[in-house]
Each structure stands twice: as C-alpha cells, then as structure tokens.
Design a protein around this motif. Structure first.
Motif, mmCIF file in Angstrom:
data_model
loop_
_atom_site.group_PDB
_atom_site.id
_atom_site.type_symbol
_atom_site.label_atom_id
_atom_site.label_comp_id
_atom_site.label_asym_id
_atom_site.label_seq_id
_atom_site.Cartn_x
_atom_site.Cartn_y
_atom_site.Cartn_z
ATOM 1 N N PRO A 126 -37.046 -6.861 -11.083
ATOM 2 C CA PRO A 126 -36.429 -6.283 -9.876
ATOM 3 C C PRO A 126 -36.967 -4.880 -9.569
ATOM 4 C CG PRO A 126 -34.889 -6.220 -11.713
ATOM 5 C CD PRO A 126 -36.075 -7.003 -12.188
ATOM 6 N N SER A 127 -37.178 -4.604 -8.276
ATOM 7 C CA SER A 127 -37.762 -3.318 -7.887
ATOM 8 C C SER A 127 -36.905 -2.115 -8.274
ATOM 9 C CB SER A 127 -38.052 -3.312 -6.384
ATOM 10 O OG SER A 127 -36.870 -3.558 -5.653
ATOM 11 N N PRO A 128 -35.543 -2.225 -8.343
ATOM 12 C CA PRO A 128 -34.774 -1.042 -8.765
ATOM 13 C C PRO A 128 -35.104 -0.549 -10.164
ATOM 14 C CG PRO A 128 -33.335 -2.607 -7.639
ATOM 15 C CD PRO A 128 -34.641 -3.306 -7.855
ATOM 16 N N LEU A 129 -35.799 -1.383 -10.963
ATOM 17 C CA LEU A 129 -36.222 -0.905 -12.277
ATOM 18 C C LEU A 129 -37.113 0.323 -12.135
ATOM 19 C CD1 LEU A 129 -36.057 -1.627 -15.351
ATOM 20 C CD2 LEU A 129 -38.202 -2.857 -15.062
ATOM 21 N N GLY A 173 -31.072 -0.694 -11.988
ATOM 22 C CA GLY A 173 -31.542 0.570 -11.414
ATOM 23 C C GLY A 173 -30.487 1.661 -11.388
ATOM 24 N N ARG A 174 -29.220 1.326 -11.726
ATOM 25 C CA ARG A 174 -28.144 2.325 -11.755
ATOM 26 C C ARG A 174 -28.089 3.080 -13.077
ATOM 27 N NH1 ARG A 174 -23.442 -1.786 -9.527
ATOM 28 N NH2 ARG A 174 -24.232 -2.032 -7.385
ATOM 29 N N LEU A 175 -28.850 2.620 -14.077
ATOM 30 C CA LEU A 175 -28.788 3.256 -15.397
ATOM 31 C C LEU A 175 -29.667 4.500 -15.407
ATOM 32 C CD1 LEU A 175 -28.977 0.064 -17.665
ATOM 33 C CD2 LEU A 175 -26.947 1.309 -16.910
ATOM 34 N N GLY A 176 -29.198 5.524 -14.727
ATOM 35 C CA GLY A 176 -30.004 6.731 -14.532
ATOM 36 C C GLY A 176 -30.320 7.480 -15.804
ATOM 37 N N SER A 177 -29.555 7.236 -16.887
ATOM 38 C CA SER A 177 -29.801 7.941 -18.152
ATOM 39 C C SER A 177 -30.714 7.168 -19.091
ATOM 40 C CB SER A 177 -28.465 8.215 -18.862
ATOM 41 O OG SER A 177 -27.614 9.004 -18.066
ATOM 42 N N LEU A 178 -31.082 5.948 -18.710
ATOM 43 C CA LEU A 178 -31.831 5.072 -19.618
ATOM 44 C C LEU A 178 -33.214 5.653 -19.914
ATOM 45 C CD1 LEU A 178 -31.159 2.313 -20.959
ATOM 46 C CD2 LEU A 178 -32.596 1.253 -19.217
ATOM 47 N N THR A 179 -33.517 5.762 -21.209
ATOM 48 C CA THR A 179 -34.835 6.244 -21.624
ATOM 49 C C THR A 179 -35.646 5.162 -22.326
ATOM 50 O OG1 THR A 179 -33.970 7.059 -23.740
ATOM 51 C CG2 THR A 179 -34.000 8.611 -21.889
ATOM 52 N N GLU A 180 -34.967 4.186 -22.963
ATOM 53 C CA GLU A 180 -35.680 3.136 -23.691
ATOM 54 C C GLU A 180 -35.050 1.781 -23.384
ATOM 55 O OE1 GLU A 180 -36.287 3.882 -27.849
ATOM 56 O OE2 GLU A 180 -36.278 6.053 -27.552
ATOM 57 N N LEU A 181 -35.898 0.812 -23.008
ATOM 58 C CA LEU A 181 -35.446 -0.550 -22.718
ATOM 59 C C LEU A 181 -36.400 -1.532 -23.392
ATOM 60 C CD1 LEU A 181 -33.632 -2.596 -21.240
ATOM 61 C CD2 LEU A 181 -35.177 -2.405 -19.274
ATOM 62 N N ILE A 191 -26.833 -15.332 -28.026
ATOM 63 C CA ILE A 191 -27.110 -15.547 -26.616
ATOM 64 C C ILE A 191 -26.335 -14.524 -25.789
ATOM 65 C CG2 ILE A 191 -27.553 -18.000 -26.941
ATOM 66 C CD1 ILE A 191 -24.800 -18.580 -25.833
ATOM 67 N N GLY A 192 -26.758 -14.353 -24.549
ATOM 68 C CA GLY A 192 -26.054 -13.404 -23.703
ATOM 69 C C GLY A 192 -26.768 -13.208 -22.380
ATOM 70 N N TYR A 193 -26.134 -12.443 -21.515
ATOM 71 C CA TYR A 193 -26.662 -12.155 -20.182
ATOM 72 C C TYR A 193 -26.377 -10.689 -19.873
ATOM 73 C CZ TYR A 193 -26.052 -17.192 -20.228
ATOM 74 O OH TYR A 193 -26.079 -18.511 -20.596
ATOM 75 N N LEU A 194 -27.210 -10.107 -19.029
ATOM 76 C CA LEU A 194 -26.976 -8.719 -18.646
ATOM 77 C C LEU A 194 -25.945 -8.684 -17.522
ATOM 78 C CD1 LEU A 194 -30.540 -7.151 -18.805
ATOM 79 C CD2 LEU A 194 -28.689 -7.008 -20.467
ATOM 80 N N PRO A 195 -25.043 -7.703 -17.560
ATOM 81 C CA PRO A 195 -23.972 -7.629 -16.562
ATOM 82 C C PRO A 195 -24.435 -6.871 -15.320
ATOM 83 C CG PRO A 195 -23.710 -5.859 -18.114
ATOM 84 C CD PRO A 195 -24.943 -6.613 -18.542
ATOM 85 N N GLU A 196 -23.541 -6.732 -14.388
ATOM 86 C CA GLU A 196 -23.754 -5.801 -13.288
ATOM 87 C C GLU A 196 -23.402 -4.406 -13.804
ATOM 88 O OE1 GLU A 196 -25.026 -6.249 -10.229
ATOM 89 O OE2 GLU A 196 -25.480 -8.283 -10.925
ATOM 90 N N PHE A 197 -24.415 -3.540 -13.897
ATOM 91 C CA PHE A 197 -24.200 -2.212 -14.458
ATOM 92 C C PHE A 197 -23.578 -1.280 -13.416
ATOM 93 C CE2 PHE A 197 -27.700 -3.892 -17.066
ATOM 94 C CZ PHE A 197 -27.169 -3.687 -18.328
ATOM 95 N N GLN A 198 -22.811 -0.302 -13.933
ATOM 96 C CA GLN A 198 -22.189 0.700 -13.076
ATOM 97 C C GLN A 198 -22.968 2.009 -13.162
ATOM 98 O OE1 GLN A 198 -19.587 -0.322 -11.178
ATOM 99 N NE2 GLN A 198 -19.946 -2.318 -12.173
ATOM 100 N N GLU A 199 -22.900 2.800 -12.117
ATOM 101 C CA GLU A 199 -23.621 4.072 -12.112
ATOM 102 C C GLU A 199 -23.053 5.043 -13.131
ATOM 103 O OE1 GLU A 199 -23.761 5.635 -8.202
ATOM 104 O OE2 GLU A 199 -25.084 4.057 -7.446
ATOM 105 N N THR A 200 -21.820 4.804 -13.574
ATOM 106 C CA THR A 200 -21.207 5.692 -14.565
ATOM 107 C C THR A 200 -21.642 5.375 -15.991
ATOM 108 O OG1 THR A 200 -19.301 4.190 -14.651
ATOM 109 C CG2 THR A 200 -19.174 6.067 -13.125
#
Length: 980
Positions: free
Chosen positions: A288-291, A268-276, A237-246
């Motif tokens: 969420p719209s920031p996606l 939406g801060r995960l600017g390097s994300l290529t696969e989710l 089990i788990g939850y997604l955190p508040e991500f940082q821009e870094t």
C-alpha cells in the motif's frame, strides 16, 4: 548540627548478614571465562572480600552490588557477564537478600539447572534478568508471586519451559509488567487474550517460543506498546488490524510466522515506526502507498511473501531507510530509478524479484551501500565497471543471473569486500588468483557454476586473502589448488563439478582441521585417498559431499560432528563400518549407488531422533531391515531400494510420523500390503515395486487413510484379488487437481531438508540439500526425481495378479498424472469415469482381459501422451479426435475386434479384416461349445455381427476368416498360375 548533617549525608555500610550472604553466593560458583559470551565479560565477584581480608569489605562498594542510600540494604545485584559457572538451588544465600529489587544474572552458565523456587522469597523484585544463562526445566510457579515485577527477561534459555504454569498464568499474575522478554523459551501454547490487559506493557518479545493459534488482534491496540516481536513461530497465524494514529509502535517483527492477508493502508498511521519486519509470512496483494508516509522508518523487510505489482516508487519517500529487503516476492519490476534517492541505504536485498535487463544504473550513486544482493533474477549483460563507485561495499551477491563476459578487474578494486559471489551465471574467461591480492578483507569468494577457468598456479609473492567460504565449483580444475595448503580458517570449501583426477592428496587432511564445516568434492574423478584415514580429521565438519566420483575401497567415515554425509554414486565396497554410529547428530545420510554389502548396522535405528534422510538405495545390502523409529524421530525419507533385503517391513515404521517418502523397490521383501502405513499423516510417496508382496490389498480402514499419498507403486509383485475400490474413493491427495489445496507449504515441490544455513550472503554455497534420487516408472520410462512436485500423482499397480473390473471410483482421482494397471487379469469394460481424469498424461491398461469398446469419452483427456490398451479383448471402433489421432498401432495391438485408425481394419467392411492371427492365449477365453454355425450363418449372409453378439463371436469369426480366406486365396493363386 553541621556534623550531624554531614553524618546523615554519609551512606551507611552494608549489613553484615547481607555481606556474608553475598560471599557465600560467590563461593558457590567457579569462575570460567567461557561461561559468558560477551567480549567485555569479566568476573565481577573476584574482588569481593570479607572483613578479614582487609579493605573493600563494605559490600556496597563491591562491583555489581547496589545498596539503598538510606538503609544500606542490598537492593540490586548486577552480575551480567560475570563468568559464573555452577548452579543455584533454593537453599542459596541469594534468597536471603529479601530487599532485592533488581537481579541480573544474565550471560552466565548455570549448567542447565532449574530456576529455584526460592526466587519467590524475593517479593520486592521489580526487575529480573536471567537471559542467556543456561537454565532448564519448568519455570517455577513461585516466580508468579513476584507481583511487583515490571521487567522480566528469561530469554535465550531454550531448555526452559513455561507450560505448567503457562503464559496465561504469568500474565494474570504479573499485571504491572512493562517489559516481557521470553524469546527462545519453550511456551508451546496460544497467546492468551489477557495479554491485552497489560496496559503498561511497552516491550513484548516472544520470538521462537512454539506459539500457535491465532494472535489476538487486541494486543496491537495496547496503549503503551512500542516494541513487539513474535518472530519464528511458524504455527502462529494472524492478521494486521486497522492501526490508529495514536499507536506508539516503534518496532514490529512478525518474520517467520503464518500471518497473512494484505497490508492495511492504515499502516501509514504508524508515524513512530522505525523497524518493520514481516518477512517469511504469507502476505499478498500490493504494497500500500501509505507505507511511504512513515518518516521514521529505517528498517524494512518484506521478503519471502507473495506481494505483487510493481515495486512501488513511493519507496523514495522513505528517506531514513538504511536497510531494505524486498527479496522473493512476485513483483513485476518497473523502474528502480527511485533507488538513487536513498542516500542513507546501507543494506539492499533485491533477490529473486523478477529483475530483468542490466544491473540498474540507479545504484551508481549509492555510496553508502555496504551490502548489495541482486541474486537469482534475470539480469543480463556484463558486470558494469561503475560498481567500483560503491567503495563501501563489504558484500556483493550477483549470483544466479544471466550475466556474461568476464569479471571486470575494477571489481577487485573494492578493497572493503568481505564477500563476493558471482556464482551461477554465464561468465567466461580466466580468473587469476593474484587478482585477489588487493582484497585483504575478502573471506567469502564464490565463482561456482560459470564457464570460468581458475588459474591457481602462482609462484608470485602475492599474498592471498584468508578465506572462510570458497566456492570453486565448475572452474575447470584438474587438480587440488596448491594455495589451499596455506588456508587454515576455511569453513566451507566447494570444489564440485571439476575434472580433478586421482586420489585426494595427503595434505588435504591438514587444511583448516579445526574450522572446516562444509566440504563438497562431488562430481569429479576422485579415486581414493593418498593416505586413508580411519575417521576423517576435521573436528567441526558439518556437511561432507563426495558423491559422483570413482572412489574405491571401504566407506570413508566422517567425524562425529557431521550432520550431512553424501557419498552416493561411487565404487565403494565392503560393509558399513560401525564407526558410522559415532555420528550421533546425523541428519542426512546418502550412501546410495555403491556396492556396499552386508547388513545395516543396528545403531542406524538409534539415529531416528536426528536423522531426516536415509538413502541406502542401489547397493548389495541384505538381511532384514532393522527396526527404526523406535524413539521420537524426524525421518522424512527412507530409501532402501535396489538391495537384497528380506523379511517384512518393520512394524516400527508406523512410528515414523514425519515420514514423507518410503522407497523399498527391488528387494526380496515377503509381506502383505502394509495398510498400517496409512496412519502416517505426512506419507506422500510409497514405492514397493519388484518385491514378493502378496495377497489381497484388503478393505479400507478408517484409521489408516493415507491422507497425503499421491504416488504409489506396487508393480511387479504378487498381489491378488480385486482392485481396492474403497482406497480409490478415499485417497484425498489425489482427489484434487492442485496440491497446494491440501495445505502444503508455499513451495511447489517437496523440499528435502536444508541441513546447513549461514547468515552470510554466500548462503547458497553452503546449503547442501538432499540429493536423494526417487526413481519411478512414468510414461513407460524410468525417471529420477530429486524433488517431487506435489501435483505429480501416480498409481502403478502393473504386473500383479489383480482381477475383477476396474472400479468406477478410480475416476474420482482427478489429480492423477499417470495410471498403470497393465499386466494383470482385469476384466469387464473400461469405465467411462476415467474421462474425469483430465490431468492424465499416461494411461496403460494393456495385457489384461478387458471387454467392450474404448469409451468415446476418453477423447476428453487432452493431456494424454502415452496410451495403451493392447492385448485385451476390446471390440468396436477406436475413438477419433484430439489425442487419439496421435497414438500408433502399438497402442491397440492384440485386440482383434478393434477397428479404425490407426489400425488397418476398417470398421463395417469385410474387406478390412486383418490377416494377422490373434495370440493363441485369446482363443481359450471363449467357451469350447461356442456354436460355429452362428458364425458361418452370420458371415455367409453378409451380416457384420461381430460387435453386436460380443467378444467371442469376433474372435472366432476372425480366426475362421483368416483360415478360410487364406485357403481361398491360395486356391485362386494356384488356378491363376495354371491358367497362365
């Protein structure tokens, strides 16, 4: 100086001791081309030669060997995919290569040997790769001494264990790790918080490791972590955190876990994300719209969650998307116009997301699409001809919709198609096989469950594709299509729901003998076999369905490879052959609804480990039930109902810890109530109807709680004593109205096992589910269920010898759908607590000795469809209003003291008494010395006192009135006749 300089530039030769060690290592293995799966694999050690064998004796020049340029020591051994077969022990010469820094033995076959503890001698190792190499056993603690490791890959060794030492020990010791890959290693633990201390970690793969507990949120904040996968750990089990821009995250895979909650807008801060990939989780809420602000995202899988709202149009901003899967969510679909802006999309899956209307025209310009799945929606209209614009399509799935009309010929212009499914629509017309001649690459073709007719007769020179998956169910076939004789690569063949008559032709045994895995011939008119085989010939067969035909003779025996076998609903006779014991991987066995006789082969008990569903119901099997579950097991369904089994329930059933359904109805089992089954944590359905069970239910045992039981049928037995009040108080599954609150899976039905899956889009065609029929009496009718809803809660204790009063505690089972206590000897009043059973649709208390009035509170049961209190000793007015206005006379017959609608007896009026004599059995219920004078006095004085002085008075008054009033009426008629 120049010479010396030149000499110093020359790489030194391999050390003799290391050359000798490598040759010994080579000689400890055999070369087997099947030991490596990589198509480019070759035996790198084949060219290693000693000094005596001539040139190439310098081991630094050998294939796969890396030497230090200054010292000549062997520092790297790169033997991935080298076709090595054998085992390594701790005395292996490999461990004398103490200068090794990099060791790669991946994709070889080490025959389930253990990783030797000698690996601890390689103290300079920085990189160790033993993946895909068939190791087993516990990972040795000596490996934890390799403190310089920065790369560790032990993945894809499912028999390998990391438990003693465990993951926590490994993380504490190997603090310099940058890459840790333990996927498909049996870890079976929580994820230690110490993982968050590996500040250099960039790559963490823990897929399918048996992880459980809560995922430490601090791991998401590792400063270097780029790739994270914990897929297919369902108890994690788990939850997604508040991500940082870094955050440097590039890839996040959580599929098949129990992560939940909403997606944070900070994603939406995960600017390097290529696969989710967060599919097959428990995420809810809006996307969420920031996606839509992730400029690098190329792979997005949100499928199999509970996302709601409209599919967001901001998806149009994800211009790098190549793969998108939104399937199986609760979207309320808005416009899909944004799809037209996805120029790079190659894989699009929009299955079961409430799509309505015609196939979206916005797809017309998506010229790069190779995979398109729109299955299981509510799409209507015709298949559009513009689909031929999608010229790159290799897979198209339009199944499970409401599409009409014919299959347009333009669809067969998509020459790159490999998989085509239109199953489960309302398509009509004729499909001629020669139409497929242009589709040279077609391997999967699914037409089943439409109103199509297949014209398989072909004498043309058209060359048909070589199929792997072929679904021709409900295609109006009357014979086996001739073209199948030339198909030798079939993996799945579906010919169910046709009109194929007569025997299975001999040539069928010769098609695809080595490749066929799924064969479904169910629901036809097959009578037998042209040539009977002792064991059916397909060596790779996984699932065989022959049910609902007219097969005669002895039971056909599938090959040993078979995992799912269903031959229910035929006319098979004779005993179950012991050859069935060769199917040691059997997961589903359904032989029900035949006329098989004799005893169950004892070997079936040995299948407990693999067997999930055992259905032998509705046959003529006899003898004692064999001991089952004597080894660890996966049995979920046991149905032995409607046979002639004798003796007791095997006490070994107490070991069937996964058991959900136990059906033993209509046998000759002679036993007491099996209270010990209450220890089974998953037991939901217990049907013991029509046997010779006897004695009292007994008192409640705290160790036998029946925690998930929601259907119990003990009817037509010889149980005695009071109804088990304590049991009613503690049947937890029935004390709540919503089965989901019990912590069941998201699905709202009991999903019986899926025994075969495929990565192919034609998956629905080759997933034979269990067709076990659970039979129950509900609302006075016998019903069959394939899947039992969790909210179907039923108690049937009818036709026994229970006595005493109905316990008030039964009113706490607020989830009950049906309650039948009829044909017992129950006394006392109907408890008012039954009014709490607001979900109740059927209540039968007939044929008892109940007293008093029908509680007015029962009118609160607004779902009640079936109600009977007939043939009791009830008195007073029948409640009025709501459902009670719908019940007929038969619901109240045989209660002389009842009055009011729908009966003809009007309450409070002497003229309303019925002239129908009561059943003679009721007369014996009152004491013989009951004072008739009281009756005569009361009636003679005009007093209506039947209800006020109790049941006996009412019965005697009614009998007296019938006799007396009847005589008076006859006298009056005689006088009138004389007068005339």
């Amino acid at each position: 100086m120049v010479a010396n300089s030149s000499s110093s530039m020359q790489q030194p030769l391999c050390h003799d001791s290391e050359s000798s060690a490598l040759l010994q290592f080579k000689q400890s293995f055999s070369i087997d081309e099947h030991a490596s799966d990589d198509p480019s694999a070759y035996p790198k050690v084949a060219m290693w030669k000693s000094h005596r064998e001539g040139e190439g004796s310098d081991c630094c020049s050998w294939d796969g060997v890396e030497c230090d340029r200054e010292t000549g020591h062997v520092i790297g051994l790169h033997l991935a995919s080298s076709c090595l077969s054998g085992s390594i022990n701790s005395s292996s010469s490999l461990f004398s290569l103490v200068h090794l820094q990099r060791l790669d033995l991946s994709d070889n076959d080490f025959n389930y040997s253990e990783i030797p503890f000698g690996v601890g001698q390689l103290s300079r190792l920085r990189s160790l790769d033993l993946s895909f190499s068939v190791f087993s056993g516990q990972i040795p603690s000596e490996l934890l001494a390799l403190s310089k490791l920065v790369f560790l890959d032990l993945s894809a060794n499912p028999m390998l264990q990391l438990q003693k030492p465990g993951l926590r020990n490994l993380v504490r010791n190997l603090t310099h790790l940058k890459i840790l890959h333990l996927s498909q290693v049996n870890i079976s633990s929580t994820i230690p918080h110490e993982l968050a201390n590996l500040s250099s970690l960039t790559f963490l793969f823990l897929r399918e490791c048996g992880l459980h507990g809560e995922f430490p949120m601090t791991i998401f904040r590792l400063p270097s972590l780029q790739y994270l996968s914990v897929r297919y750990n369902p108890d994690l089990i788990g939850y997604l955190p508040e991500f940082q821009e870094t955050s440097p995250l590039k890839m996040l895979y959580l599929s098949g876990t129990s992560f939940s909650g909403e997606l944070p807008t900070s994603i939406g801060r995960l600017g390097s994300l290529t696969e989710l990939d967060i599919s097959l989780c428990n995420f809810t809420g809006l996307v969420p719209s920031p996606l839509g602000h992730l400029p690098q995202l190329s792979y997005l899988d949100l499928s199999h969650n509970s996302f709601s709202g409209q599919i967001p149009s901001f998806m149009a901003n994800l211009t790098q998307l190549t793969d998108l899967d939104l399937s199986l969510n609760d979207f309320s679909v808005g416009t899909l116009a944004w799809l037209g802006e996805q120029a790079k999309l190659t894989h699009l899956y929009l299955e079961q997301i409430n799509l309505i209307g015609e196939i979206p025209f916005s797809l017309v310009n998506m010229s790069q699409l190779t995979h398109l799945a729109l299955a299981n929606n509510r799409l209507s209209g015709q298949i559009p001809s513009w689909l031929m614009n999608l010229t790159q399509l290799t897979a198209l799935d339009l199944g499970g919709n409401n599409l009409e009309g014919g299959i347009p010929s333009s669809l067969f212009e998509l020459v790159n198609l490999q998989d085509l499914s239109v199953q489960g629509n309302n398509l009509t017309g004729t499909v001629e096989l020669h139409m497929l001649s242009k589709l040279k690459n077609l391997t999967g073709f699914q037409l089943s469950n439409n109103r199509l007719s297949l014209l398989s007769y072909t004498r043309t020179n058209a060359t048909l594709p070589t199929f792997k998956l072929l679904g021709l169910g409900s295609c109006n076939l009357t014979e086996f299509p001739d073209f199948l004789q030339n198909q030798d690569e079939l993996e799945a063949l579906i010919l169910s729901d046709n009109k194929i008559h007569g025997p299975i032709p001999q040539w069928m045994w010769n098609i695809s003998k080595e490749t066929l895995e799924v064969l479904d011939l169910s629901r036809n008119f097959l009578t037998g076999f042209d040539q009977r085989q002792v064991v059916l010939p397909w060596s790779s067969l996984y699932s065989l369905k022959l049910d609902s035909n007219m097969l005669q003779g002895s039971l056909p025996i599938p090959p040993p490879s078979t995992s799912a076998y269903s031959v229910s609903g035929n006319k098979l006779t004779g005993e179950i052959s012991p050859l069935i014991c060769n199917m040691t991987s059997l997961s589903l066995l359904d032989l029900s609804r035949n006329n098989l006789s004799g005893r169950i082969p004892q070997c079936l008990a040995n299948f407990s480990k693999s067997l999930s569903v055992l259905d032998l119901g509705s046959n003529s099997l006899d003898g004692p039930i064999p001991q089952t579950c004597i080894v660890p097991n996966n049995l979920r369904v046991i149905d032995l109902g409607e046979n002639q089994f004798r003796g007791q329930i095997p006490r070994s059933f107490a070991n069937c810890m996964m058991l959900e359904h136990l059906v033993l109805e209509n046998n000759q089992i002679d036993d007491i109530f099996p209270f010990w089954l209450g220890a089974l944590p998953q037991l939901q359905v217990l049907i013991l109807r029509s046997n010779r069970f006897h004695g009292a239910i007994g008192s409640w045992h705290t160790n036998f709680r029946f925690p998930k039981l929601h259907i119990i049928d003990l009817s037509y037995n010889e149980f005695t004593g009071n109804l088990p009040s304590e049991y009613f108080q503690n049947l937890d599954a029935m004390r709540i109205r919503d089965g989901d609150q019990l912590g069941y899976k998201k699905a709202n039905v009991v999903q019986l096992p899926t025994v075969l899956r495929t990565k192919n889009m034609m998956g629905d065609m080759v997933r034979p589910r269990n067709d076990t029929h659970i039979k129950m009496m509900i609302k006075g009718m016998r019903r069959e269920y394939k899947n039992i809803p969790y909210n179907l809660m039923n108690i049937d204790l009818s036709n026994n010898k229970f006595d005493g009063e109905i316990p008030e505690s039964i009113g706490g089972l607020v989830g009950l759908y049906s309650l039948n206590l009829s044909n017992n000897a129950l006394t006392g009043p109907i408890p008012t607590s039954l009014a709490n059973l607001t979900q109740l649709e059927a209540l039968d208390l007939s044929q008892n000795k109940l007293l008093g009035e029908i509680p007015q509170q029962l009118t609160q049961l607004t779902f009640l469809e079936v109600f009977s209190v007939s043939h009791n000793h009830l008195t007073g007015p029948i409640p009025l209003g709501k459902q009670f206005n719908t019940f007929s006379n038969s619901s109240f017959d045989g209660n002389p003291g009842l009055c009011g609608s729908p009966l003809s007896r009007v309450c409070g009026s002497s003229n309303g008494w019925s002239l129908t004599p009561p059943p003679s059995t009721f007369g014996n219920a009152c004491p013989s010395d009951f004072d008739w004078k009281i009756v005569l006095m009361g009636y003679g004085s005009g007093m209506v006192i039947g209800v006020s002085i109790g049941y006996c008075l009412t019965v005697w008054k009614d009998e007296w009135f019938v006799k007396t009033f009847g005589r008076q009426q006859r006298k009056l008629r005689k006088k009138e006749q004389k007068g005339k």
